[in-house]
Scaffold this motif. Structure first.
Motif, PDB file in Angstrom:
ATOM      1  N   LEU A  98     -75.234  31.927  62.311  1.00 40.04           N
ATOM      2  CA  LEU A  98     -75.769  30.782  63.056  1.00 40.04           C
ATOM      3  C   LEU A  98     -77.286  30.820  62.964  1.00 40.04           C
ATOM      4  N   VAL A  99     -77.801  30.322  61.872  1.00 32.31           N
ATOM      5  CA  VAL A  99     -79.236  30.398  61.587  1.00 32.31           C
ATOM      6  C   VAL A  99     -79.915  29.097  61.999  1.00 32.31           C
ATOM      7  N   PRO A 100     -81.260  29.062  62.044  1.00 31.95           N
ATOM      8  CA  PRO A 100     -81.956  27.809  62.370  1.00 31.95           C
ATOM      9  C   PRO A 100     -81.488  26.678  61.466  1.00 31.95           C
ATOM     10  N   GLY A 101     -81.320  25.498  62.047  1.00 35.00           N
ATOM     11  CA  GLY A 101     -80.723  24.402  61.293  1.00 35.00           C
ATOM     12  C   GLY A 101     -81.509  23.112  61.339  1.00 35.00           C
ATOM     13  N   TYR A 102     -82.823  23.201  61.270  1.00 36.90           N
ATOM     14  CA  TYR A 102     -83.613  21.975  61.334  1.00 36.90           C
ATOM     15  C   TYR A 102     -83.433  21.171  60.056  1.00 36.90           C
ATOM     16  N   PRO A 103     -83.303  19.843  60.169  1.00 36.62           N
ATOM     17  CA  PRO A 103     -83.045  19.013  58.991  1.00 36.62           C
ATOM     18  C   PRO A 103     -84.159  19.138  57.959  1.00 36.62           C
ATOM     19  N   GLN A 104     -83.804  18.883  56.704  1.00 36.90           N
ATOM     20  CA  GLN A 104     -84.786  18.960  55.626  1.00 36.90           C
ATOM     21  C   GLN A 104     -85.958  18.031  55.884  1.00 36.90           C
ATOM     22  N   SER A 105     -85.684  16.907  56.546  1.00 39.81           N
ATOM     23  CA  SER A 105     -86.763  15.957  56.839  1.00 39.81           C
ATOM     24  C   SER A 105     -87.847  16.574  57.707  1.00 39.81           C
ATOM     25  N   MET A 106     -87.461  17.444  58.666  1.00 36.06           N
ATOM     26  CA  MET A 106     -88.447  18.130  59.497  1.00 36.06           C
ATOM     27  C   MET A 106     -89.144  19.237  58.717  1.00 36.06           C
ATOM     28  N   LEU A 107     -88.378  19.962  57.877  1.00 40.48           N
ATOM     29  CA  LEU A 107     -88.974  21.036  57.092  1.00 40.48           C
ATOM     30  C   LEU A 107     -89.987  20.497  56.087  1.00 40.48           C
ATOM     31  N   ASP A 108     -89.730  19.276  55.584  1.00 40.76           N
ATOM     32  CA  ASP A 108     -90.681  18.658  54.661  1.00 40.76           C
ATOM     33  C   ASP A 108     -92.048  18.494  55.308  1.00 40.76           C
ATOM     34  N   ILE A 109     -92.061  18.326  56.619  1.00 41.11           N
ATOM     35  CA  ILE A 109     -93.316  18.099  57.344  1.00 41.11           C
ATOM     36  C   ILE A 109     -93.859  19.397  57.942  1.00 41.11           C
ATOM     37  N   LEU A 110     -92.982  20.195  58.540  1.00 39.46           N
ATOM     38  CA  LEU A 110     -93.436  21.421  59.207  1.00 39.46           C
ATOM     39  C   LEU A 110     -93.576  22.596  58.250  1.00 39.46           C
ATOM     40  N   GLY A 111     -92.938  22.526  57.075  1.00 42.83           N
ATOM     41  CA  GLY A 111     -93.071  23.589  56.094  1.00 42.83           C
ATOM     42  C   GLY A 111     -91.842  24.468  56.028  1.00 42.83           C
ATOM     43  N   THR A 112     -91.466  24.892  54.835  1.00 42.58           N
ATOM     44  CA  THR A 112     -90.265  25.704  54.662  1.00 42.58           C
ATOM     45  C   THR A 112     -90.453  27.134  55.156  1.00 42.58           C
ATOM     46  N   CYS A 113     -91.704  27.558  55.381  1.00 43.79           N
ATOM     47  CA  CYS A 113     -91.965  28.894  55.936  1.00 43.79           C
ATOM     48  C   CYS A 113     -92.192  28.837  57.438  1.00 43.79           C
ATOM     49  N   ASN A 114     -91.998  27.660  58.021  1.00 46.13           N
ATOM     50  CA  ASN A 114     -92.150  27.521  59.464  1.00 46.13           C
ATOM     51  C   ASN A 114     -91.224  28.500  60.173  1.00 46.13           C
ATOM     52  N   MET A 115     -91.733  29.175  61.204  1.00 42.06           N
ATOM     53  CA  MET A 115     -90.975  30.242  61.851  1.00 42.06           C
ATOM     54  C   MET A 115     -89.654  29.750  62.439  1.00 42.06           C
ATOM     55  N   ALA A 116     -89.605  28.492  62.840  1.00 38.97           N
ATOM     56  CA  ALA A 116     -88.374  27.949  63.408  1.00 38.97           C
ATOM     57  C   ALA A 116     -87.320  27.703  62.338  1.00 38.97           C
ATOM     58  N   ALA A 117     -87.726  27.747  61.064  1.00 38.06           N
ATOM     59  CA  ALA A 117     -86.799  27.419  59.987  1.00 38.06           C
ATOM     60  C   ALA A 117     -86.267  28.642  59.265  1.00 38.06           C
ATOM     61  N   VAL A 118     -87.065  29.709  59.178  1.00 39.62           N
ATOM     62  CA  VAL A 118     -86.658  30.879  58.402  1.00 39.62           C
ATOM     63  C   VAL A 118     -85.785  31.809  59.242  1.00 39.62           C
ATOM     64  N   HIS A 119     -85.117  32.738  58.584  1.00 39.63           N
ATOM     65  CA  HIS A 119     -84.289  33.706  59.291  1.00 39.63           C
ATOM     66  C   HIS A 119     -84.300  35.019  58.521  1.00 39.63           C
ATOM     67  N   GLY A 120     -83.683  36.037  59.104  1.00 38.61           N
ATOM     68  CA  GLY A 120     -83.647  37.342  58.453  1.00 38.61           C
ATOM     69  C   GLY A 120     -85.026  37.978  58.367  1.00 38.61           C
ATOM     70  N   SER A 121     -85.321  38.623  57.221  1.00 41.49           N
ATOM     71  CA  SER A 121     -86.594  39.327  57.047  1.00 41.49           C
ATOM     72  C   SER A 121     -87.782  38.379  57.102  1.00 41.49           C
ATOM     73  N   SER A 122     -87.604  37.147  56.621  1.00 42.71           N
ATOM     74  CA  SER A 122     -88.702  36.170  56.670  1.00 42.71           C
ATOM     75  C   SER A 122     -89.063  35.827  58.116  1.00 42.71           C
ATOM     76  N   HIS A 123     -88.029  35.691  58.951  1.00 42.88           N
ATOM     77  CA  HIS A 123     -88.298  35.408  60.363  1.00 42.88           C
ATOM     78  C   HIS A 123     -88.982  36.582  61.037  1.00 42.88           C
ATOM     79  N   ARG A 124     -88.545  37.796  60.729  1.00 39.55           N
ATOM     80  CA  ARG A 124     -89.191  38.968  61.325  1.00 39.55           C
ATOM     81  C   ARG A 124     -90.651  39.051  60.928  1.00 39.55           C
ATOM     82  N   LEU A 125     -90.957  38.715  59.674  1.00 33.62           N
ATOM     83  CA  LEU A 125     -92.346  38.729  59.207  1.00 33.62           C
ATOM     84  C   LEU A 125     -93.190  37.696  59.936  1.00 33.62           C
ATOM     85  N   MET A 126     -92.708  36.448  59.991  1.00 33.25           N
ATOM     86  CA  MET A 126     -93.490  35.372  60.615  1.00 33.25           C
ATOM     87  C   MET A 126     -93.614  35.586  62.122  1.00 33.25           C
TER      88      MET A 126
END
Length: 465
Positions: A98-126
């Motif tokens: 059950l990972v973050p599920g923000y629509p691609q339309s939001m990620l296009d604006i907020l960024g694919t590395c946005n902390m609310a969008a990433v999970h796992g090791s990427s989320h721990r880093l951010m």
């Protein structure tokens, strides 16, 4: 007569076609194991009804289908959960698919590395990178002094004013306060250009994702490109200067002795994360706190007494310290109660990475789950007289730590900037209530969904205290 018959025939065909499209789209998502609900139109789903009707749409669907139902929102097949027990399970089980599920339309604006969008090791880093920026030491030595200086200066400019649009003022306050912490001593043209782009970016994230000229979504995409360009220029300028900077951007760009070294793209997304996550919550909570305090004089008096006591033990120009903020117990209660009653954040999105069984239903891989916490804020089983502004309820520390409290998120995604936001709002309230009295002007309309917003502004008449 013939023309009328032709028009009637075309209308019948159009209605039949619409009905067929609705039935076809419903059948696409009618599978064994899925919860009940409606899916609306192909591609668009029920997004328009959701954005227009907001809480009424959710309540009506809940009455028809219960607290766990399906829909199609923001371009995605989506399950809506309005059950506190199910919500808690979803928020605490990211590792189970059950990972973050923000629509691609939001990620296009907020960024694919946005902390609310990433999970796992990427989320721990951010997340680790952000928490290192707002640790207790950083808060005491760097952040609070900047926040205090900004709030003292910003509110001091209102001495010559009588009528103000507090919505506009708190929006600019939240943005400028965060930007000051991210990067100091910015030139005014840069700030103005960045502010214009950022405000368009915010509107774009809350729009129907239609990528056509003139739409809010297209404007949001272009605004993000402008934000990236400005940040690239600023970062290159700093690298060329060879200077050492002690603001947030300086720490993010630091390569030596940095446990959380980020790429330039990750740094830009982290900056947008800090600005975006704090902007709406800090500005709207500050505005609504003043409204609720104005409408409840007893609460205002207790809050003002708390802040006047702090000023009495300090020199006139002595800034707030971290211990002062920690002593603001009633102020913290006001912030929590304002966030609950105004419902600044309606919920969070998750996505299934595999087929999962939740609440007795089989949820397919790739579906979004909207953990809709708004109605939980008004649950009479959790909050006595839930529609009444009562900050004293939060003076019991146990309420803040209860599993049913989703005011600042929950589970592994509890808002990392929670204490930073509380510091900013507390500082704003401190200087406002110790300097001014206020009355509402004009009975301005307030919208509550998809965001708390006054379409024509929220006007106050202020006078010295």
């Amino acid at each position: 007569m013939g023309t009328v018959m032709v028009m009637m025939g075309l209308l019948v065909i159009f209605v039949s076609l619409c009905s067929a499209l609705l039935r076809w789209n419903q059948m696409r998502y009618t599978k064994n194991g899925l919860p009940p609900g409606t899916m609306g139109w192909p591609i668009f789903g029920e997004t328009t009804e959701f954005l227009k009707q907001g809480p009424n749409f959710m309540r009506n669907q809940r009455l028809r289908y219960g607290s766990f139902f399906k829909s199609h929102l923001l371009g995605c097949p989506t399950l809506i959960s309005m059950d506190s027990e199910v919500n808690r399970y979803i928020l605490k089980n990211e590792s189970k698919g059950l990972v973050p599920g923000y629509p691609q339309s939001m990620l296009d604006i907020l960024g694919t590395c946005n902390m609310a969008a990433v999970h796992g090791s990427s989320h721990r880093l951010m997340r680790g990178s952000l928490l290192s920026l707002i640790s207790s030491t950083m808060m005491r030595d760097h952040i609070l002094p900047k926040v205090d200086h900004f709030m003292r200066s910003y509110l001091g400019q209102w001495n010559e004013l009588e009528d103000i649009d507090i919505q506009d003022k708190t929006k600019h306050m939240a943005f400028l306060s965060s930007l000051t912490q991210i990067a100091e001593n910015l030139r005014k043209p840069f700030v103005e250009e960045f502010k214009t782009a950022f405000f368009k970016l915010v509107v774009g994230t809350l729009s129907v994702p239609i990528d056509l000229p003139g739409t809010n979504y297209r404007c949001g995409i272009q605004a993000r490109k402008n934000v990236d360009r400005l940040l690239r220029e600023l970062m290159q300028e700093r690298r060329d200067s060879g200077e050492t900077f002690t603001d947030m951007l300086g720490y993010l760009m630091k390569k030596e002795d940095n446990r959380y070294s980020l790429t330039d793209e990750e740094i830009r997304d982290q900056v947008v994360t800090i600005l975006y996550s704090g902007y709406e919550t800090v500005s709207t909570t500050s505005m609504m706190a003043l409204k609720y305090l104005h409408d409840h004089p007893k609460a205002l008096q207790e809050l003002r007494t708390e802040h006047l006591a702090i000023r009495e033990r300090k020199r006139p120009d002595e800034p707030l310290g971290l211990e002062d903020v920690k002593s603001m117990k009633f102020t913290r209660a006001v912030i929590f109660e304002t966030s609950r009653l105004a419902t600044i954040v309606n919920g969070v999105l998750r996505k299934t990475t595999r087929d999962l069984e939740i609440n007795g239903y089989l949820i397919p891989k790739g579906w979004r789950i909207y953990v809709y916490t708004r109605e939980i804020n008004y649950d009479a089983n959790l909050y006595e007289d839930p529609l009444i502004f009562n900050p004293w309820r939060w003076m019991k520390k146990s309420l803040e730590s209860q599993n049913s409290c989703f005011v600042f998120g929950g589970g592994t995604r509890l808002c990392p900037g929670k204490e930073l936001g509380i510091v900013e709002i507390s500082s704003f309230l401190h200087y406002f209530v110790t300097r001014y009295r206020w009355e509402e002007v004009g009975g301005d309309e307030l919208m509550v969904f998809p965001r708390v917003f006054a379409p024509k502004g929220f006007h106050l008449r202020i006078s010295p205290y």
